[in-house]
Write a protein that holds these residues in place. Structure first.
Motif, short mmCIF file in Angstrom:
data_model
loop_
_atom_site.label_atom_id
_atom_site.label_comp_id
_atom_site.label_asym_id
_atom_site.label_seq_id
_atom_site.Cartn_x
_atom_site.Cartn_y
_atom_site.Cartn_z
N ARG A 91 0.83 -1.22 0.00
CA ARG A 91 0.00 0.00 0.00
C ARG A 91 0.86 1.27 0.00
O ARG A 91 0.57 2.23 -0.71
CB ARG A 91 -0.94 -0.05 1.22
N ALA A 92 1.94 1.25 0.78
CA ALA A 92 2.81 2.44 0.86
C ALA A 92 3.42 2.73 -0.51
O ALA A 92 3.52 3.89 -0.94
CB ALA A 92 3.90 2.21 1.91
N LEU A 93 3.81 1.66 -1.21
CA LEU A 93 4.43 1.85 -2.54
C LEU A 93 3.40 2.28 -3.57
O LEU A 93 3.68 3.11 -4.44
CB LEU A 93 5.11 0.54 -2.98
N VAL A 94 2.19 1.72 -3.47
CA VAL A 94 1.12 2.11 -4.40
C VAL A 94 0.74 3.57 -4.17
O VAL A 94 0.60 4.36 -5.11
CB VAL A 94 -0.11 1.19 -4.21
N ASP A 95 0.60 3.95 -2.90
CA ASP A 95 0.26 5.35 -2.57
C ASP A 95 1.30 6.30 -3.14
O ASP A 95 0.98 7.36 -3.68
CB ASP A 95 0.18 5.56 -1.05
#
Ligand SMILES: Cc1cc2nc3c(=O)[nH]c(=O)nc-3n(C[C@H](O)[C@H](O)[C@H](O)COP(=O)(O)O)c2cc1C
Length: 240
Positions: A91-95
Motif C-alpha cells: 500500500r505504501a508503494l502504491v500510494d
C-alpha cells in the motif's frame, strides 16, 4: 503540490552509470523549474522492495474475486495480521506512485529486458484494482512517466536486434495496463553505451555519442510537460 517520484534501478552505483546520470540530470532540471515541488527518491538497487510472499498472493487471489475495489477495498478483505503487514508494504508503494505527478524511471537494459530490481517493484505494486477510483476512472490518467533507458547495444528500427528489445515495449505495455495514457509515457534511451569499452563496437562510437546527445535533448524537451506549475506561470508572465 507537484511531486516527482524518481526511481533508479542500475546495479552500478558508481558515477559510471548512464541511467543514474541522466535521471539525476532530469530531476535537477525538474526541481529548478518547479522549486516548490517534492522530489521523492528510491534506489531500487540499493534498497530493493520486499519480495512477494504467500500473503501477497492470497490477497491478490481474493481481490480477483471481488473487483473492482480500489485501495480502501483491499483493506476490508484482509484476513490475518500477516496479510495486513504484507499489504501495508504494498500500500505504501502504491500510494507513492498514485501521489506522483511525474514518475522518473532510470532503467538499464539487462538481458534485453528490465533489471530485476525494477521488476521486483513492478510486481509488488501491480495489484488488481488498486489504480481505479470507485467510479472506475484511472487514477494514473494524469501521470507523466519518463523512462530513462540505456543499453550497451543498439535496438533502433532496422538494426539486426530491433526485435530483441523487451525493455521499452514491456514498460510501455505495463504502464498502459495500470492506466497511464500512452501520450504521457516518454521513453528516452541512450544506446550503444558499451561502444567506448568493447573493441568490437569501436566503429559505433560516433553513433553512441549521437545517441547520448539525443537523449539529453529529449530529456530537455520533455521537461515542460512535467512541470505544469512552471508552464502556467510562464503563460501569465508580464511578457505576454
Ligand atoms: C547484467 C547486465 C545485462 C546486460 N544486458 C544487456 C543487454 O541485453 N543488451 C544490451 O544492449 N546491453 C546490456 N547490458 C549493458 C547495459 O545495458 C549498459 O551497460 C547500460 O549502460 C547500463 O546502464 P547504466 O550505465 O545505467 O548502469 C547489460 C549490462 C548488465 C550489467
Amino acid at each position: 503540490m507537484n511531486t516527482l517520484l524518481h526511481l533508479d534501478a542500475s546495479a552500478n552505483r558508481s558515477g559510471e552509470s548512464i541511467t543514474r546520470a541522466l535521471s539525476a540530470r532530469f530531476a535537477a532540471a525538474w526541481l529548478d523549474a518547479n522549486p516548490t515541488g517534492t522530489h521523492r527518491y528510491r534506489d531500487l538497487a540499493a534498497d530493493p522492495v520486499p519480495a512477494l510472499t504467500t500473503e501477497f498472493c492470497a490477497i491478490g487471489r481474493r481481490v480477483e474475486q471481488h473487483p473492482p475495489i480500489g485501495r480502501l477495498g483491499v483493506d476490508a478483505l484482509l484476513e490475518s495480521e500477516d496479510e495486513r503487514a504484507d499489504w501495508r508494504v504494498t500500500r505504501a508503494l502504491v500510494d507513492e506512485l498514485v501521489d506522483a505527478d511525474t514518475v522518473l524511471l532510470g532503467c538499464p537494459m539487462y538481458n534485453f529486458s528490465v533489471p530485476a530490481a525494477l521488476k521486483g517493484w513492478i510486481d509488488r505494486i501491480t495489484f488488481p484494482g488498486v489504480y481505479r477510483a470507485a467510479d472506475g476512472s484511472a487514477l494514473l490518467a494524469g501521470t507523466n512517466v519518463v523512462v530513462v533507458a540505456a543499453s550497451g547495444g543498439g535496438y533502433g528500427p532496422g538494426t539486426p536486434r530491433a526485435a530483441w528489445d523487451f525493455q521499452a515495449p514491456y514498460l510501455r505495455a505495463w504502464l498502459t495496463s495500470i492506466g497511464v495514457p500512452d501520450e504521457r509515457i516518454h521513453v528516452i534511451r541512450a544506446e550503444l553505451t558499451l561502444a567506448d569499452l568493447a573493441p568490437g563496437l569501436a566503429d559505433l562510437r560516433p553513433l553512441a555519442t549521437a545517441s547520448f546527445e539525443a537523449a539529453l535533448a529529449s530529456l530537455d524537451a520533455v521537461l515542460p510537460a512535467c512541470v505544469p506549475a512552471a508552464m502556467s506561470a510562464e503563460r501569465t508572465s508580464p511578457k505576454e
